[in-house]
Design a protein around this motif. Structure first.
Motif, PDB file in Angstrom:
ATOM      1  N   LEU A  95       0.719  56.478  63.914  1.00  0.00           N
ATOM      2  CA  LEU A  95       0.644  55.504  65.096  1.00  0.00           C
ATOM      3  C   LEU A  95       0.213  54.136  65.139  1.00  0.00           C
ATOM      4  O   LEU A  95      -0.854  54.063  64.140  1.00  0.00           O
ATOM      5  N   ASP A  96       0.660  53.219  65.669  1.00  0.00           N
ATOM      6  CA  ASP A  96       0.038  52.026  65.733  1.00  0.00           C
ATOM      7  C   ASP A  96      -1.030  51.740  66.547  1.00  0.00           C
ATOM      8  O   ASP A  96      -1.417  52.222  67.636  1.00  0.00           O
ATOM      9  N   VAL A  97      -2.221  51.038  65.910  1.00  0.00           N
ATOM     10  CA  VAL A  97      -3.519  50.946  66.748  1.00  0.00           C
ATOM     11  C   VAL A  97      -3.843  49.377  66.455  1.00  0.00           C
ATOM     12  O   VAL A  97      -3.256  48.662  65.286  1.00  0.00           O
ATOM     13  N   ALA A  98      -4.914  48.929  66.861  1.00  0.00           N
ATOM     14  CA  ALA A  98      -5.237  47.482  66.645  1.00  0.00           C
ATOM     15  C   ALA A  98      -5.682  47.126  65.235  1.00  0.00           C
ATOM     16  O   ALA A  98      -6.479  48.166  64.710  1.00  0.00           O
ATOM     17  N   GLY A  99      -4.948  46.404  64.663  1.00  0.00           N
ATOM     18  CA  GLY A  99      -5.422  46.095  63.207  1.00  0.00           C
ATOM     19  C   GLY A  99      -4.599  47.138  62.062  1.00  0.00           C
ATOM     20  O   GLY A  99      -4.894  46.788  60.806  1.00  0.00           O
ATOM     21  N   GLY A 100      -3.625  47.869  62.774  1.00  0.00           N
ATOM     22  CA  GLY A 100      -3.072  48.536  61.631  1.00  0.00           C
ATOM     23  C   GLY A 100      -2.516  49.896  62.236  1.00  0.00           C
ATOM     24  O   GLY A 100      -1.916  50.159  63.361  1.00  0.00           O
ATOM     25  N   THR A 101      -2.590  50.966  61.260  1.00  0.00           N
ATOM     26  CA  THR A 101      -1.982  52.297  61.979  1.00  0.00           C
ATOM     27  C   THR A 101      -3.199  53.492  61.545  1.00  0.00           C
ATOM     28  O   THR A 101      -4.169  53.378  61.016  1.00  0.00           O
ATOM     29  N   GLY A 128     -19.197  62.071  69.053  1.00  0.00           N
ATOM     30  CA  GLY A 128     -18.486  60.756  69.769  1.00  0.00           C
ATOM     31  C   GLY A 128     -18.790  60.745  71.066  1.00  0.00           C
ATOM     32  O   GLY A 128     -19.825  60.223  71.349  1.00  0.00           O
ATOM     33  N   LYS A 129     -18.034  61.302  71.821  1.00  0.00           N
ATOM     34  CA  LYS A 129     -18.084  61.129  73.289  1.00  0.00           C
ATOM     35  C   LYS A 129     -17.431  62.377  73.982  1.00  0.00           C
ATOM     36  O   LYS A 129     -16.601  62.928  73.426  1.00  0.00           O
ATOM     37  N   HIS A 130     -18.229  62.888  75.163  1.00  0.00           N
ATOM     38  CA  HIS A 130     -17.741  64.106  75.708  1.00  0.00           C
ATOM     39  C   HIS A 130     -17.067  63.669  77.096  1.00  0.00           C
ATOM     40  O   HIS A 130     -17.578  62.872  77.738  1.00  0.00           O
ATOM     41  N   ALA A 131     -16.018  64.211  77.398  1.00  0.00           N
ATOM     42  CA  ALA A 131     -15.318  63.906  78.933  1.00  0.00           C
ATOM     43  C   ALA A 131     -15.220  65.068  79.636  1.00  0.00           C
ATOM     44  O   ALA A 131     -14.830  66.355  78.979  1.00  0.00           O
ATOM     45  N   GLN A 142      -8.535  58.066  77.955  1.00  0.00           N
ATOM     46  CA  GLN A 142      -8.909  56.743  78.249  1.00  0.00           C
ATOM     47  C   GLN A 142      -9.998  56.400  77.277  1.00  0.00           C
ATOM     48  O   GLN A 142      -9.991  55.313  76.644  1.00  0.00           O
ATOM     49  N   ILE A 143     -10.985  57.358  76.828  1.00  0.00           N
ATOM     50  CA  ILE A 143     -12.081  56.926  75.861  1.00  0.00           C
ATOM     51  C   ILE A 143     -11.517  56.703  74.328  1.00  0.00           C
ATOM     52  O   ILE A 143     -11.723  55.738  73.675  1.00  0.00           O
ATOM     53  N   LEU A 144     -10.600  57.698  74.091  1.00  0.00           N
ATOM     54  CA  LEU A 144      -9.988  57.434  72.879  1.00  0.00           C
ATOM     55  C   LEU A 144      -9.225  56.410  72.414  1.00  0.00           C
ATOM     56  O   LEU A 144      -9.292  55.573  71.486  1.00  0.00           O
ATOM     57  N   GLN A 145      -8.656  55.891  73.393  1.00  0.00           N
ATOM     58  CA  GLN A 145      -7.782  54.522  73.350  1.00  0.00           C
ATOM     59  C   GLN A 145      -8.700  53.325  72.904  1.00  0.00           C
ATOM     60  O   GLN A 145      -7.886  52.426  72.211  1.00  0.00           O
ATOM     61  N   GLU A 147     -11.624  53.983  71.188  1.00  0.00           N
ATOM     62  CA  GLU A 147     -12.394  54.413  70.072  1.00  0.00           C
ATOM     63  C   GLU A 147     -11.860  54.505  68.770  1.00  0.00           C
ATOM     64  O   GLU A 147     -12.397  54.344  67.718  1.00  0.00           O
ATOM     65  N   ILE A 148     -10.409  54.657  68.718  1.00  0.00           N
ATOM     66  CA  ILE A 148      -9.791  54.869  67.603  1.00  0.00           C
ATOM     67  C   ILE A 148      -9.544  53.691  66.811  1.00  0.00           C
ATOM     68  O   ILE A 148      -8.881  52.706  67.395  1.00  0.00           O
ATOM     69  N   HIS A 149      -9.672  53.505  65.443  1.00  0.00           N
ATOM     70  CA  HIS A 149      -9.528  52.313  64.893  1.00  0.00           C
ATOM     71  C   HIS A 149      -8.283  52.539  63.708  1.00  0.00           C
ATOM     72  O   HIS A 149      -8.180  53.757  63.441  1.00  0.00           O
TER      73      HIS A 149
END
Length: 466
Positions: free
Chosen positions: A348-354, A440-443, A451-454, A456-458
């Motif tokens: 998947l594409d994320v900020a700064g790479g995949t 990490g975080k719990h929801a 929404q949180i993961l969007q 938090e994932i690098h």
């Protein structure tokens, strides 16, 4: 020898008008021939028989016209429910559509000369069924049920789709309650029964794990109904309920009981054994040396994780029982990939790479959760990336649910995973018991966690969602 796998897309004539009428006792004034069987107009192919099942939310009779518009050759309907003159094609009228589908399933089994294998278990059913389909196809025309079609609708539908001339057939059989497998196996009547694993899945509906084993053991109830040697049973040797499964099989006068494991020391001297003697686990595959009865084989498993190695033992044991080519079957396992929702990987594409997403989202129980976490532990970190587990509630665990979720936190202490994100009221117990540096975080819900993961994932992260 052929190298082919048959599915319901094989477009030869599957059933004639006379055969459908003979099987169901239905009435139809027009002749037809069908090339497949469908219960869903969205996936119906031209030439299919449309079976108008009635469910809680939808009545298939409302889609008969759509089925004919999509190219259906005929429709199986409730007597008096559809105006035959206005239906748009031939309709077979019966007193009970679901029962008629089962009657077609029985007729399919009665006419078949295929060697039939049935697979059940708490985890791994679909993966073993799909791998066995590939492995047996190296020895002859092989049909297998689609997806996870393993219940009171999926099993008869799959049987109805089985071509008359296939050499091998593989069916998955599932259950949530005692008695469900018994009804299904009496339709399938397999020559070989494979039990992948017994665990706590669906324990909410049982008093104990041993009762789950007894329910899975119902697969022995009509084993090899058309042969005189009692058929073959393949069970997990290193499962706590192995001896119970042997007892259940012997109670059904089944003599050919074989066990499989990934541990040579678990071999039982009193019955043929299938075991892995050497295992090398890698992030994308596993390399295995194994003994399958009297044969020694070395092969690669295309899907990563120790649980897929265990699955491969069951698969090769079933190939040997079916009389298939063991060497070709072992080679074929290199082509087997993780299924959608069962470990398939996506970049998947994320900020700064995949990042890499490992999709384990199909279902969750303690055994499959443990396997997914251990498979994540094999994945290499990419650059500065992290190993991240994203976990949701495990269902149908009853009074044991809280403890079984907390056990996942204990498992996290044995693996090298950087962060755990979670959602749901049961996973909250797991999250509370994690070491602080793993949290990490719990929801409360999957939507909130998304929404949180969007954010938090690098780039470089390896993320497993279960």
């Amino acid at each position: 020898m052929t190298n082919a796998t048959m599915t319901n897309t094989t477009r030869q004539t599957l059933w004639t008008h006379d055969e459908i009428i003979a099987a169901t006792g239905g009435q139809c004034s027009a002749a037809f021939a069908v090339k497949g069987v469908s219960i869903d107009t969205r996936s119906l192919a031209p030439g299919d028989l449309f079976v108008a099942l009635s469910g809680v939310e939808r009545d298939g009779h409302a889609y008969v016209a759509a089925a004919f518009n999509a190219g259906a050759s005929a429709a199986l309907v409730l007597r008096g429910k559809i105006d035959a003159a206005e239906a748009g094609g031939p309709v077979v009228e019966v007193d009970d559509v679901a029962e008629a589908l089962e009657q077609i399933a029985h007729a399919s089994r009665a006419r078949s000369q295929a060697y039939i294998t049935a697979v059940t278990g708490s985890v791994g059913k679909t993966s073993v069924k799909e791998a066995l389909k590939v492995a047996l196809s190296r020895s002859g025309e092989t049909f297998a049920s689609e997806k996870s079609f393993n219940n009171h609708i999926g099993v008869p539908l799959s049987l109805a789709r089985m071509p008359q001339d296939c050499t091998y057939a593989v069916f998955e059989i599932g259950m949530n309650h005692a008695g469900e497998i018994d009804a299904l196996v009496r339709m399938v009547r397999p020559h070989c029964a494979v039990i992948t694993h017994i665990g706590t899945a669906h324990i909410e509906h049982f008093n104990s794990e041993a009762d789950i084993a007894r329910a899975k053991g119902e697969i022995f109830n009509d084993l090899a109904g058309d042969v005189v040697d009692g058929g073959t049973v393949i069970i997990p040797a290193d499962n706590p309920h192995s001896d119970l499964l042997v007892e259940l099989a012997r109670a059904r006068n089944i003599a050919d009981i074989r066990s499989f494991s990934v541990d040579e020391s678990a071999a039982r001297a009193e019955r043929p054994h299938i075991f892995a003697s050497k295992i090398y686990l890698h992030e994308t595959c596993s390399c295995v040396s194994a003994r399958i009865g009297d044969a020694e084989v070395t092969f690669k498993v295309g899907a990563p994780g120790a649980h897929h190695v265990s699955n491969s033992m069951a698969v090769l044991g079933a190939v040997e029982a079916a009389g298939g080519d063991l060497a070709l079957a072992a080679l074929s396992l290199a082509e087997v990939e993780a299924l959608s929702g069962r470990g398939r990987r996506h970049v998947l594409d994320v900020a700064g790479g995949t990042c890499v997403l490992i999709d384990e989202s199909y279902n969750a129980n303690p055994a499959s959760m443990s396997a997914a976490i251990k498979a994540l532990n094999l994945m290499p970190r990419l650059g500065q990336g992290r190993r991240i587990a994203v976990l949701g509630d495990m269902a149908e665990l009853g009074a044991a649910s809280t403890d079984l979720h907390v056990d996942i936190a204990s498992l996290m202490g044995t693996v090298d995973i950087d962060l755990v994100f979670s959602c749901g009221p049961q996973m909250a117990h797991m999250f509370a018991h994690l070491p602080a540096d793993r949290r990490g975080k719990h929801a409360a819900s999957p939507e909130a966690l998304t929404q949180i993961l969007q954010s938090e994932i690098h780039a470089g992260d390896v993320v497993m969602v279960k």
